[in-house]
Design an enzyme around this catalytic site. Structure first.
Site, PDB file in Angstrom:
ATOM      1  N   ASP A 290       7.655  -7.558   6.868  1.00 45.41           N
ATOM      2  CA  ASP A 290       6.694  -7.790   5.789  1.00 45.41           C
ATOM      3  C   ASP A 290       6.593  -9.284   5.535  1.00 45.41           C
ATOM      4  O   ASP A 290       7.596 -10.008   5.664  1.00 45.41           O
ATOM      5  CB  ASP A 290       7.139  -7.077   4.514  1.00 45.41           C
ATOM      6  CG  ASP A 290       7.024  -5.563   4.609  1.00 45.41           C
ATOM      7  OD1 ASP A 290       6.079  -5.073   5.259  1.00 45.41           O
ATOM      8  OD2 ASP A 290       7.860  -4.865   4.013  1.00 45.41           O
TER       9      ASP A 290
ATOM     10  N   ASP B  54       0.371  -2.240   5.873  1.00 44.26           N
ATOM     11  CA  ASP B  54       0.369  -1.704   4.508  1.00 44.26           C
ATOM     12  C   ASP B  54      -0.999  -1.893   3.855  1.00 44.26           C
ATOM     13  O   ASP B  54      -1.477  -1.019   3.124  1.00 44.26           O
ATOM     14  CB  ASP B  54       1.443  -2.381   3.662  1.00 44.26           C
ATOM     15  CG  ASP B  54       2.848  -2.170   4.206  1.00 44.26           C
ATOM     16  OD1 ASP B  54       3.099  -1.123   4.828  1.00 44.26           O
ATOM     17  OD2 ASP B  54       3.686  -3.057   4.002  1.00 44.26           O
TER      18      ASP B  54
END
Length: 166
Positions: A117, A139
């Site tokens: 991430d 995401d």
């Protein structure tokens, strides 16, 4: 036609996610440069997520990672079946974004052992768990796909005639 649109969205979401992750990790080398302050509420960082959202279902061992991957792939299979049968292009495209994003994160688990991430959203506003959220392109694709499905369902509800009470 809806299937082609959905499959294109799968490929687009997956390719953008994996290309971005490769670039951030191997070209830009975010691990050595972090944190990079973009705005007062957004930084670029490297965060390894061994679970799903907010590190739920953390899987740091091979058996638990295999279970998490199997769980994710079973959800992807259900969504892919829905995509295949979707009557409208918007439904198929939205599902394609969700499937492509999910496959991007599964690819990370398979190749890196955890999901990379990079976007760290943070605020002092009282918005609960969203006050600190780290996410990636996959995401974002999942979020946009779910948002499109919700908007489409609202539109479909508005188009249905209201029954007249007798």
């Amino acid at each position: 036609m809806p299937r082609a649109c959905g499959l294109a969205a799968v490929v687009l979401a997956l390719a953008l996610d994996q290309a971005h992750k490769f670039w951030m990790l191997h070209v830009f080398d975010i691990g050595l440069r972090q944190p990079i302050h973009v705005t007062s509420f957004l930084d670029l960082v490297l965060s390894w997520n061994f679970g799903v959202s907010y590190s739920l279902l953390s899987s740091q061992t091979e058996p638990t990672r295999a279970l998490l991957i199997a769980f994710q792939l079973s959800i992807v299979a259900c969504l892919a079946y829905w995509l295949w049968r979707a009557p409208r292009r918007l439904t198929a495209a939205a599902l394609g974004l969700v499937v492509g994003g999910a496959l991007g994160n599964v690819a990370d688990r398979l190749t890196r052992g955890a999901v990379a991430d990079f976007f760290f959203f943070h605020t002092a506003l009282p918005v609960g768990p969203l006050a600190n959220y780290v996410f990636n392109v996959a995401d974002a694709a999942i979020f946009i796909g779910v948002l499109l499905l919700l908007l489409e369902s609202l539109r479909a509800d508005a188009a249905r005639p209201t029954p007249i009470a007798g």
